[in-house]
Write a protein that holds these residues in place. Structure first.
Motif, short mmCIF file in Angstrom:
data_model
loop_
_atom_site.label_atom_id
_atom_site.label_comp_id
_atom_site.label_asym_id
_atom_site.label_seq_id
_atom_site.Cartn_x
_atom_site.Cartn_y
_atom_site.Cartn_z
N ASN A 270 -5.79 -5.27 -5.39
CA ASN A 270 -5.41 -6.40 -6.22
C ASN A 270 -5.50 -7.70 -5.44
OD1 ASN A 270 -4.95 -4.73 -8.36
ND2 ASN A 270 -2.76 -5.14 -8.54
N ASP A 271 -5.72 -8.78 -6.15
CA ASP A 271 -5.81 -10.11 -5.53
C ASP A 271 -4.43 -10.76 -5.57
OD1 ASP A 271 -6.35 -12.64 -4.67
OD2 ASP A 271 -7.80 -13.13 -6.25
N ALA A 274 -4.22 -14.17 -7.25
CA ALA A 274 -4.63 -14.31 -8.65
C ALA A 274 -3.46 -14.79 -9.50
CB ALA A 274 -5.16 -12.98 -9.18
N GLN A 280 -6.49 -7.41 -13.01
CA GLN A 280 -6.31 -6.77 -11.71
C GLN A 280 -6.73 -5.31 -11.80
OE1 GLN A 280 -5.63 -8.35 -9.00
NE2 GLN A 280 -3.86 -9.71 -9.13
#
Length: 379
Positions: A270-271, A274, A280
């Motif tokens: 996952n970022d 973000a 995600q």
């Protein structure tokens, strides 16, 4: 377990306080419980007695039983460690054997109660906690069964698979997980699984040229694995409870692996920068908040709302309408997460009919590489 006569010099009743907890035994009757209090601590529900024992157990009337860690607890912990995971049904089989030996009378598996199982799980958890292990529980995304597993609470979780594997096999495992959560986990199709054929493809079995950073932090040459080595490794991962293999031949992470690797998966795929509404790769069920690799998804491909199959009915019944709770898109339940993201598609079903129900070819089941590339460009 040790029985002592209540209201005698053997038991200081002032140290015992009754609790609301109770259990039932098919031949002893209904048990009531005490918490033992000392100056420094208390031991909840660690003593019990039978106020009105059944006829076959009248000899224990007016006696109090005190819990103590014994050979039965050790045998149960060994069984749990050997399996890696245990359901209540499996625990009944183990405990029925233990009880039969301890009590010198036949105890059938269905006579082992949930309370019995929970007490042995609790005792095992206390015993292993000083060694940085703990017992966690989850619910299987398909069967709804509650599963208990021993997990390492402190070490890098991905390295826990490496105890009996070579460096090349660990690189192979890592490429498998990358395939599950990157290659075959896109906005359009969140498969999060790998077919048997995909697992043996060169893009997963082959090594990486030059030196590669190992999970332990050391540089090592990734020479890749042969198909025989890959198959042996996969069989071992399934046997040890890290992977599951469906009857259609899809490999996915098991409940045990998801429990152990959850934090690592979120960090790795996952970022963290973000926005909250951005898509995600690792998502959680809107109902139970458990990690989501099987179930249904919102019809808006950019929305992160996912719901387990086993949670869906109760979740939407409680809401009174079948709409996504975030974006309000109508929830028709026709978009899937997991292998059904492939096997429910028209092209898969048409191909299966053409082949007379035989297993589909690699080309037909895999996520189109151009699709993955297009989505990467969109990001």
């Amino acid at each position: 377990m040790k029985w002592l006569k209540a209201m005698s010099t053997s038991v200081n009743m002032e140290m015992l306080s009754k609790t609301s907890h109770g259990t039932s035994c098919p031949w002893k009757g209904r048990a009531a419980y005490y918490t033992i209090k000392t100056d420094k601590t208390e031991f909840k529900n660690s003593a019990w007695y039978y106020p009105a024992p059944f006829e076959k157990a009248t000899n224990i009337k007016d006696y109090v039983a005190f819990w103590q860690y014994n050979d039965g607890n050790r045998a149960f912990l060994q069984a749990l460690m050997a399996r890696g995971t245990m359901t209540f049904k499996q625990g009944q089989e183990v405990l029925s054997t233990i009880f039969t030996i301890q009590e010198e009378r036949e105890t059938a598996p269905d006579q082992v109660t949930q309370e019995d199982f929970d007490s042995y799980i609790s005792a095992a958890a206390d015993k292993i906690s000083p060694f940085d292990y703990e017992i966690r529980t989850t619910v299987h995304q398909f069967t709804k069964e509650k599963i208990s597993a021993i997990v390492n609470a402190t070490s890098d979780p991905i390295t826990q698979m490496a105890t009996t594997r070579t460096q090349e096999e660990m690189f192979f495992v890592r490429r498998m997980i990358d395939a599950m959560f990157e290659t075959y986990n896109t906005r359009r199709r969140e498969v999060m699984g790998v077919t048997s054929m995909q697992a043996l493809e060169r893009k997963i079995t082959k090594g990486v040229s030059g030196a590669r950073q190992s999970e332990g932090g050391e540089q090592g040459a990734d020479k890749g694995v042969t198909n025989d080595q890959a198959e042996k490794c996969l069989n071992g991962l399934v046997a040890e409870g890290w992977f599951e293999r469906s009857k259609e031949g899809w490999y996915t992470l098991s409940p045990r692996a998801l429990m152990e690797l959850q934090t690592w998966l979120v960090t790795e795929y996952n970022d963290e920068d973000a926005d909250a509404e951005d898509w995600q790769r690792i998502k959680f069920c809107e109902a139970c908040k458990g990690i989501m690799t099987v179930g249904r998804r919102c019809g808006d491909l950019d929305c992160n709302v996912r719901v387990h199959d086993i949670c869906q009915e109760a979740f939407f019944n409680s809401r009174g309408e079948k709409k996504c709770p975030r974006c309000q898109t109508k929830w028709d339940g026709k978009l899937f997460v997991g292998q059904r993201a492939i096997t429910s598609t028209d092209e898969y079903l048409k191909g299966k009919r053409r082949s007379g129900g035989a297993r589909k070819s690699q080309v037909e089941v895999e996520v189109d590489e151009e699709e993955v590339a297009d989505e990467d460009e969109d990001e």
